[in-house]
Design an enzyme around this catalytic site. Sequence first.
Site, PDB file in Angstrom:
ATOM      1  N   CYS A 148       3.720  -1.464  -3.084  1.00 37.81           N
ATOM      2  CA  CYS A 148       2.793  -2.285  -2.291  1.00 37.81           C
ATOM      3  C   CYS A 148       2.936  -3.767  -2.642  1.00 37.81           C
ATOM      4  O   CYS A 148       2.677  -4.176  -3.776  1.00 37.81           O
ATOM      5  CB  CYS A 148       1.371  -1.799  -2.557  1.00 37.81           C
TER       6      CYS A 148
ATOM      7  N   CYS B  52      -0.311  -5.477  -3.802  1.00 36.99           N
ATOM      8  CA  CYS B  52      -0.644  -4.963  -5.139  1.00 36.99           C
ATOM      9  C   CYS B  52       0.164  -5.707  -6.211  1.00 36.99           C
ATOM     10  O   CYS B  52      -0.367  -6.052  -7.272  1.00 36.99           O
ATOM     11  CB  CYS B  52      -0.354  -3.467  -5.238  1.00 36.99           C
TER      12      CYS B  52
END
Length: 74
Positions: free
Chosen positions: A41, A44
């Site tokens: 991600c 993230c």
Amino acid sequence: MKLEHLTNETFKQKIFNYENNKEWKFEGQTPAIIDFYADWCGPCKDIAPIMVELSEEYAGKLVIYKVNTDEQRQ
């Protein structure tokens, strides 16, 4: 303080035992941030250094836990 990675079992011990409780009850004593993330991600990855900075700046006042959603699906 370093960030602490949680497994299903440590999540139930330190955050919330969803198997035994139906109503939300935080198991910890210190305020916490739980970062649910995945290695793939992009956002993230972008926020990861900020979480490290926060864990150092607020050591003893705030706990930051990380949960890898690919490894800990439950």
